[in-house]
Design a protein around this motif. Structure first.
Motif, PDB file in Angstrom:
ATOM      1  N   VAL A   1      36.645  48.511  44.835  1.00 50.86           N
ATOM      2  CA  VAL A   1      37.283  47.414  45.569  1.00 50.86           C
ATOM      3  C   VAL A   1      36.960  47.585  47.055  1.00 50.86           C
ATOM      4  O   VAL A   1      37.260  48.637  47.641  1.00 50.86           O
ATOM      5  CB  VAL A   1      38.805  47.411  45.347  1.00 50.86           C
ATOM      6  N   HIS A   2      36.373  46.580  47.664  1.00 55.16           N
ATOM      7  CA  HIS A   2      35.937  46.679  49.062  1.00 55.16           C
ATOM      8  C   HIS A   2      37.114  46.632  50.041  1.00 55.16           C
ATOM      9  O   HIS A   2      38.223  46.198  49.708  1.00 55.16           O
ATOM     10  CB  HIS A   2      34.948  45.561  49.388  1.00 55.16           C
TER      11      HIS A   2
ATOM     12  N   THR B   1      33.459  41.926  51.244  1.00 51.97           N
ATOM     13  CA  THR B   1      32.891  41.326  50.041  1.00 51.97           C
ATOM     14  C   THR B   1      32.412  42.425  49.099  1.00 51.97           C
ATOM     15  O   THR B   1      32.246  43.579  49.503  1.00 51.97           O
ATOM     16  CB  THR B   1      31.716  40.400  50.399  1.00 51.97           C
ATOM     17  N   LYS B   2      32.150  42.055  47.864  1.00 55.41           N
ATOM     18  CA  LYS B   2      31.684  42.995  46.852  1.00 55.41           C
ATOM     19  C   LYS B   2      30.305  43.565  47.174  1.00 55.41           C
ATOM     20  O   LYS B   2      29.878  44.535  46.549  1.00 55.41           O
ATOM     21  CB  LYS B   2      31.649  42.323  45.480  1.00 55.41           C
ATOM     22  N   THR B   3      29.618  42.990  48.144  1.00 57.63           N
ATOM     23  CA  THR B   3      28.305  43.494  48.537  1.00 57.63           C
ATOM     24  C   THR B   3      28.352  44.295  49.838  1.00 57.63           C
ATOM     25  O   THR B   3      27.306  44.553  50.436  1.00 57.63           O
ATOM     26  CB  THR B   3      27.305  42.332  48.689  1.00 57.63           C
ATOM     27  N   ASP B   4      29.548  44.687  50.290  1.00 54.41           N
ATOM     28  CA  ASP B   4      29.640  45.547  51.469  1.00 54.41           C
ATOM     29  C   ASP B   4      28.815  46.811  51.249  1.00 54.41           C
ATOM     30  O   ASP B   4      28.713  47.324  50.124  1.00 54.41           O
ATOM     31  CB  ASP B   4      31.093  45.919  51.755  1.00 54.41           C
TER      32      ASP B   4
ATOM     33  N   ALA C   1      31.506  48.497  38.660  1.00 53.33           N
ATOM     34  CA  ALA C   1      31.730  47.086  38.969  1.00 53.33           C
ATOM     35  C   ALA C   1      32.280  47.009  40.389  1.00 53.33           C
ATOM     36  O   ALA C   1      33.205  47.740  40.738  1.00 53.33           O
ATOM     37  CB  ALA C   1      32.704  46.463  37.982  1.00 53.33           C
ATOM     38  N   SER C   2      31.709  46.147  41.202  1.00 49.77           N
ATOM     39  CA  SER C   2      32.198  45.893  42.555  1.00 49.77           C
ATOM     40  C   SER C   2      32.759  44.483  42.578  1.00 49.77           C
ATOM     41  O   SER C   2      32.038  43.524  42.286  1.00 49.77           O
ATOM     42  CB  SER C   2      31.076  46.050  43.573  1.00 49.77           C
ATOM     43  N   ILE C   3      34.037  44.336  42.921  1.00 51.96           N
ATOM     44  CA  ILE C   3      34.701  43.046  42.732  1.00 51.96           C
ATOM     45  C   ILE C   3      34.997  42.330  44.045  1.00 51.96           C
ATOM     46  O   ILE C   3      35.213  42.950  45.084  1.00 51.96           O
ATOM     47  CB  ILE C   3      36.008  43.206  41.930  1.00 51.96           C
ATOM     48  N   ASN C   4      34.974  41.007  43.967  1.00 54.34           N
ATOM     49  CA  ASN C   4      35.612  40.170  44.977  1.00 54.34           C
ATOM     50  C   ASN C   4      37.047  39.910  44.541  1.00 54.34           C
ATOM     51  O   ASN C   4      37.337  39.859  43.336  1.00 54.34           O
ATOM     52  CB  ASN C   4      34.880  38.836  45.130  1.00 54.34           C
TER      53      ASN C   4
ATOM     54  N   ILE D   1      39.536  53.432  38.846  1.00 54.91           N
ATOM     55  CA  ILE D   1      39.584  52.395  39.876  1.00 54.91           C
ATOM     56  C   ILE D   1      39.623  53.056  41.243  1.00 54.91           C
ATOM     57  O   ILE D   1      40.182  54.143  41.411  1.00 54.91           O
ATOM     58  CB  ILE D   1      40.799  51.462  39.696  1.00 54.91           C
ATOM     59  N   GLY D   2      39.015  52.406  42.240  1.00 57.15           N
ATOM     60  CA  GLY D   2      39.024  52.992  43.571  1.00 57.15           C
ATOM     61  C   GLY D   2      38.459  52.043  44.594  1.00 57.15           C
ATOM     62  O   GLY D   2      37.998  50.938  44.273  1.00 57.15           O
ATOM     63  N   GLY D   3      38.503  52.483  45.843  1.00 59.42           N
ATOM     64  CA  GLY D   3      37.961  51.639  46.893  1.00 59.42           C
ATOM     65  C   GLY D   3      38.146  52.243  48.258  1.00 59.42           C
ATOM     66  O   GLY D   3      38.638  53.366  48.417  1.00 59.42           O
TER      67      GLY D   3
END
Length: 440
Positions: free
Chosen positions: A78-79, A87-90, A108-111, A161-163
């Protein structure tokens, strides 16, 4: 011979499916793949944004190229962005996703839904809740996939899960905020129900949100007490000079605006130690907020440390016995666990708040009556200017007055019943006095 060969093949396939053989071959612990495939803009759900519009929720999926595993561990990243941007593309979540996919993880990188206004604690809490609801919908997406088409080949018993920053705050709240009554001091039941409750309605209803562990990179939890004995394991990395999300306890200040108090990684490891809860913390001494973000040499070195420390945590959770690459270091600073009230009415027994222990001698400050109902008299043994603050158990200053004599009567009839702390700053003696006050 054919029967024996077939039986051996089945045994080996079953062993690989449960992740035992991959540990032995270096998977998860080292870069066993050189190429990563990315599938972009997969829709996992939708929900209403803070402005009232319907928002499609998407993610990017990272997997090792030519991977034949049918039951892969998954990390959902999670960004960050203070719940206002990102964004998920950070760059940092892309880097983390690629690095761990090369080790054999799916990522998985989420918005998620962004935005809140005005910048205050109530709207910040709503933004965190929207993000947690979206992350839960992502988790349910992979449970649903496993039970139906199994397109992503995820072992749902090994979802992590993480960010970063706001992403870590989101992951921590998904993991440890599990009762609506825990946030009743922040948001009323009507607003909570309007938002969709703790679980939300962002997609894939009816499936589990259970995960195997949490990765906290420069994040914090609303209250340390939400982490309880028996909760899922946690790994944290945090800088002591973080001015945005404090390493210890302090106000979170997105865009330089103080929003609310949060308990940082130092408070969480203190809580974990008290509960014998599995938690590893790596302290970046003197480092600022998200020091691993960016492409410079210093940032890359911090990213290497981050990946190695998280890797050690993950391989241990997967049952591997690989040698640790980045040993845990000793936490910095002192964490004071302040008083807490549980949903089940358990007694309050901690006596510290805002880094100040209740250490006032009886002849230095007296409160009477205590418990109080309408007013309380504060008496100190020194003359001169003082500032009196009344602080609730979440760390909010609910009342502040100036006091020039050694005695002052304070009206508390407008305060809710409960436990508070009276904090007196003695300007002349440069000393802080703290006493617990109960209002009934």
């Amino acid at each position: 011979m054919k029967i024996s060969t077939l039986l051996l093949s089945c045994i080996l396939s079953a062993t690989a499916a449960f992740g035992q053989t991959p540990c032995q071959t270096g998977r998860y612990a080292s870069d066993v793949y050189s190429t990563v495939n990315v599938t972009s803009d997969i829709q996992y759900g939708s929900n209403i944004s803070f402005s009232g519009s319907t928002t499609s929720l998407t993610m990017d999926f990272y997997e090792p190229a030519a991977d034949t595993s049918v039951a892969r561990p998954l990390i959902i990243w999670v960004h960050g962005g203070s719940f206002q941007g990102g964004t998920k593309t950070d760059v940092d979540v892309q880097e983390l996703s690629n690095r761990f996919a090369k080790k054999g993880f799916a990522c998985a990188s989420i918005n998620y839904r962004l935005g809140f206004f005005p910048l205050d604690s109530v709207n910040a809490i709503k933004a965190v809740l929207r993000a947690t609801q979206d992350l839960k919908a992502t988790i349910r997406f992979f449970y649903k996939d496993r039970a139906t088409t199994n397109a992503y080949k995820i072992d749902t018993t090994r979802i992590f899960i993480g960010g970063s920053s706001a992403g870590a705050i989101t992951a921590l709240h998904v993991a440890y905020l599990d009762q609506a009554c825990e946030i009743q001091d922040y948001i009323g039941s009507t607003d909570l129900n309007t938002l969709g409750g703790i679980e939300g309605a962002s997609g894939n209803p009816g499936y589990s949100t259970k995960v195997a562990g949490v990765i906290n990179l420069c994040g914090a939890l609303g209250r340390y007490s939400w982490l309880e004995a028996g909760d899922i394991p946690l790994v944290s990395l945090h800088g002591t000079a973080d001015a945005t999300v404090k390493y210890n306890r302090g106000t979170v200040t997105p865009f330089g605006v103080a929003i609310m108090y949060l308990d940082g990684s130092r408070m969480l490891i203190e809580r974990s130690c008290a509960l014998n809860h599995p938690h590893k913390l790596y302290t970046f001494r003197g480092a600022p907020h998200v020091p691993y973000a960016g492409g410079g040499a210093t940032q890359i070195a911090y990213m290497d440390t981050t990946v190695n420390f998280v890797r050690d945590f993950l391989v241990e959770r997967l049952g591997c016995t690989n040698m640790a690459l980045q040993p845990e270091n000793v936490p910095s600073q002192t964490a004071n666990l302040y008083p807490i009230n549980y949903c089940n009415g358990s007694p309050v027994n901690e006596v510290c708040i805002l880094g100040l222990a209740e250490n006032t001698a009886a002849n230095e400050m007296i409160l009477y009556p205590n418990p109080a109902s309408s007013q309380v008299t504060i008496q100190c043994d020194s003359e001169g200017a003082k500032t009196i603050s009344v602080i609730d158990i979440s760390g909010r200053t609910v009342m502040s007055q100036e006091m020039n004599e050694n005695g002052y009567t304070l009206s508390v009839r407008d305060l809710n019943k409960g436990t508070y702390f009276v904090h007196v700053l003695d300007h002349g003696n440069q000393k802080a006095l703290v006493k617990q006050l109960v209002i009934q």
